[in-house]
Enzyme design. Structure first.
Site, PDB file in Angstrom:
ATOM      1  N   GLU A  72       0.906  -1.191   0.025  1.00 27.09           N
ATOM      2  CA  GLU A  72       0.071   0.122  -0.020  1.00 27.09           C
ATOM      3  C   GLU A  72       1.024   1.254   0.096  1.00 27.09           C
ATOM      4  O   GLU A  72       0.506   2.359  -0.656  1.00 27.09           O
ATOM      5  CB  GLU A  72      -0.813  -0.021   1.191  1.00 27.09           C
ATOM      6  CG  GLU A  72      -2.251  -0.872   1.069  1.00 27.09           C
ATOM      7  CD  GLU A  72      -1.864  -2.504   1.636  1.00 27.09           C
ATOM      8  OE1 GLU A  72      -0.703  -2.664   1.668  1.00 27.09           O
ATOM      9  OE2 GLU A  72      -2.801  -3.015   1.282  1.00 27.09           O
ATOM     10  N   HIS A 141     -10.931  -4.986   9.745  1.00 31.03           N
ATOM     11  CA  HIS A 141     -11.689  -4.869   8.252  1.00 31.03           C
ATOM     12  C   HIS A 141     -12.833  -4.301   8.472  1.00 31.03           C
ATOM     13  O   HIS A 141     -13.778  -4.594   7.687  1.00 31.03           O
ATOM     14  CB  HIS A 141     -11.935  -6.184   7.757  1.00 31.03           C
ATOM     15  CG  HIS A 141     -10.503  -6.843   7.265  1.00 31.03           C
ATOM     16  ND1 HIS A 141      -9.560  -7.577   8.028  1.00 31.03           N
ATOM     17  CD2 HIS A 141     -10.166  -6.963   6.041  1.00 31.03           C
ATOM     18  CE1 HIS A 141      -8.644  -8.136   7.282  1.00 31.03           C
ATOM     19  NE2 HIS A 141      -8.901  -7.729   6.013  1.00 31.03           N
TER      20      HIS A 141
END
Lengths: 337, 337
Positions: A72, A141
């Protein structure tokens, strides 16, 4: 063309999902501007785990829908450098919870380069990501971290609540010359709504009144707009008229519309799925308290996610998200009914 | 951990041949950087400059040799120790000083300062004060160059301290995978701030890029002819589409990590500093080559020195006399208009 929901003419509308609206916006912008590209983990053939980008690679190829390693920070950095030199990247951060991995690029680079360079360099980049709990996905998440980015000067933050808003805000985000963080509620991808056939954009910093009312204002964002509308329906049954205001972007923020609604109703509840402590609800409540203090009949109430890491077990997780029932109770309390 | 390459022994002198014109140009550039930085040190020590600065003195051959191998349209990205890179890529002394003094005609209108000078007109995408970040900007610029077929090479300058940042490994991986036209230039001045690199860096420096299949060279960074010729070869390959390259230049900063780092005895000896200044000074090395093998008279070199000093003084005068930015500028350039 700029449109607000209340100006929409139903004749030229179709019903599509939140995911389809996003995909349409991306495809249209990629057709319009060859410098737009999408980059991230499993964005191409997989179309992301939520399948939102499915089919884009067939039209635009792997040159413009670029699968990356699980890096990322690295691909966000490449996005920033490419935006500085003429591209318009859409950087896909699969879950909002992965944003901390890219934080340095977003906060120290994308947000500041235009200012630090005295306006000479620009970073027209969109970070696409998710928010929202409720999928039984536990603490890493499920978070809604949009407050972090709303805190940083130089960034814009879009948090749509309907397919219509998602499409119009996406098109604005891609055309904006400043960095935008675009949060999609992952529980909302199958939500259907009316979207015009013709092209439209929605400007940033323009709140939308999702429902008019006179007794109390419910300011709600993203995933919480449906919750607020549900609460408003329940309140109507007991004779309370609730107005639902959706800021649509947390920054720029349409303070004027929020304050005007607060002045009109005199009572306000703010609802957002980010953590409550130091969260979006705190900022919205402060804006209203400052701007409408003498018009308020009661202190502003706020509901955010519970201040705990999002738990896994359904009986635990469900408690952490604001509910329509909680809002109804608070509204009754504020209106003394 | 291998010790830095300091000895000229075993070098193939012939392969470092450069034209007299080029050598004189590089000599002037190195002298320009040297005198600029000495003046910056003086400004700091006489409290004429806000903030602080990280001086490039001792490392001049790297910026000059590498930039000599680039075209004007090629990109560079730089670091907190960035004045040398900016000047080598074509920045003007007066506007550099103006930025350091926070003045309006500075390269960033006074908003960036010493650590953030950007000059897109000369291909300089800016200095970045977060260690390793320059690699992201350059890799992204290389991505643009490849996608748009611009034929430009992007060079990232960074110190050996950046080898401690995970970002760099993510970037090298993607740059190698996608054959991006980027040259990573690692200036190994042997100290991560106040700590010798051998205490922070396991294994061999060159094994890092080699692990990604990246063409890698490690050279002494004090002879500008060697730096130039090596960079030229690497830039040729990078531009031809062979993927990224990595150049490690062993070097030394004569002064502290920043201008205020005056007592350095706890991390390195005066003897070590003296040895580099006396035996490995890039200006002396090139000067000796010019006088000994090219029949350039000492007077010619003195004349260059004198002209550069005048240029520096007149640039500084310009900056001192320049206006500060209007206070209302504080709000400008947060977002791109």
């Amino acid at each position: 063309m700029f449109m607000q929901n209340n100006q929409v003419n139903d004749e030229n509308m179709r019903e599509i999902s939140f995911a389809e609206a996003i995909r349409e916006a991306l495809a249209e912008e990629m057709r319009r501007d060859p410098t737009v590209y999408i980059m991230g983990e499993d964005v191409a053939e997989a179309g992301t785990p939520f399948k939102v980008l499915l089919g884009l690679v067939d039209e635009f190829g792997t040159e413009r829908v670029v699968d990356t390693p699980i890096s990322e920070a690295g691909f966000s950095a490449i996005g920033v450098g490419s935006a500085m030199t003429g591209m318009r990247p859409v950087i896909d951060i699969m879950f909002g919870d992965f944003l901390p991995l890219a934080m340095e690029q977003i906060v120290n680079r994308a947000a500041k380069i235009h200012y630090m360079s005295g306006g000479k360099l620009r970073v027209p980049i969109v970070f696409r990501t998710t928010l929202g709990a409720g999928r039984r996905s536990a603490a890493q998440h499920s978070q809604s971290l949009h407050a972090w980015f709303s805190h940083i000067p130089g960034l814009k933050v879009a948090i749509p609540s309907t397919p219509y808003d998602a499409k119009g805000l996406w098109k604005t985000a891609i055309r904006d010359d400043s960095p935008v963080i675009f949060f999609e509620d992952k529980m909302m991808y199958s939500l259907k709504g009316l979207v015009p056939d013709e092209e439209y954009t929605i400007p940033f910093g323009l709140a939308d009144i999702k429902r008019s009312g006179k007794d109390i204002t419910l300011v709600a964002t993203s995933s919480m707009v449906q919750v607020a509308l549900d609460a408003a329906k329940k309140l109507e049954e007991i004779g309370l008229s609730a107005e639902v205001v959706d800021p649509r972007t947390t920054w720029p923020l349409d303070k004027k519309t929020l304050i005007a609604s607060a002045k009109k109703t005199g009572r306000v509840i703010v609802i957002d799925e980010g953590y409550e402590q130091y969260g979006v609800t705190a900022e919205l409540a402060a804006v209203i308290a400052e701007g409408a203090f003498y018009y308020l009949d009661a202190p502003v109430r706020r509901f955010g996610a519970m201040d705990v890491p999002v738990p896994f077990s359904p009986v635990l997780e469900d408690q952490t998200i604001p509910s329509a029932e909680q809002i109804v109770e608070a509204a009754k309390d504020l209106c003394a009914v | 951990m291998s010790e830095p390459k300091m000895e000229p022994a075993g070098r193939n002198e012939k392969s470092f041949e450069v034209s007299l014109k080029r050598a004189l140009r590089m000599y002037r550039q190195m002298v320009r950087i040297r005198h600029f930085e000495e003046r910056v040190d003086n400004l700091y020590k006489t409290a004429q400059m806000p903030g602080l600065a990280h001086l490039y003195i001792g490392e001049e051959a790297i910026a000059v040799g590498v930039c000599e191998a680039l075209g004007k349209a090629d990109y560079i990205s730089s670091t907190h120790r960035g004045h040398g890179h900016c000047l080598a890529k074509g920045a003007l002394v007066g506007r550099m000083f103006a930025e350091l003094l926070g003045k309006k005609p500075g390269y960033c209108g006074g908003k960036g300062g010493s650590m953030h000078i950007a000059d897109p007109d000369s291909g300089n995408l800016g200095a970045d004060a977060i260690v390793g970040a320059s690699a992201g900007v350059a890799t992204g610029a290389a991505f643009t160059s490849k996608k748009l077929g611009l034929g430009k090479v992007a060079v990232a300058f960074f110190g050996e301290g950046a080898l401690g940042q995970g970002l760099l490994y993510e970037l090298m991986n993607m740059a190698a995978l996608w054959k991006l036209p980027v040259l990573y230039v690692c200036e190994n001045n042997m100290y991560n701030e106040y700590t010798r690199y051998t205490e922070t860096t396991a294994g061999q420096l060159e094994d890092r890029p080699l692990a990604f299949g990246i063409q890698t060279k490690r050279i002494g960074g004090q002879d500008v002819r060697e730096v130039y010729r090596t960079a030229e070869e690497l830039v040729k390959d990078v531009r031809a589409g062979q993927g990224p390259a990595f150049l490690i230049c062993d070097t030394y900063r004569y002064y502290g990590h920043h201008v205020g780092d005056i007592n350095r005895s706890y991390y390195r000896s005066k003897e070590e500093e003296g040895m580099w200044k006396k035996e490995r000074d890039p200006i002396r090395i090139l000067g000796a080559w010019l006088t000994d093998t090219k029949n350039v008279s000492p007077e010619t070199l003195s004349k260059i020195d004198k002209e550069v000093r005048e240029e520096i003084e007149s640039g500084l005068e310009f900056a001192k006399n320049a206006p500060y930015p209007d206070p209302t500028e504080v709000n400008a350039n947060v977002y791109a208009e």
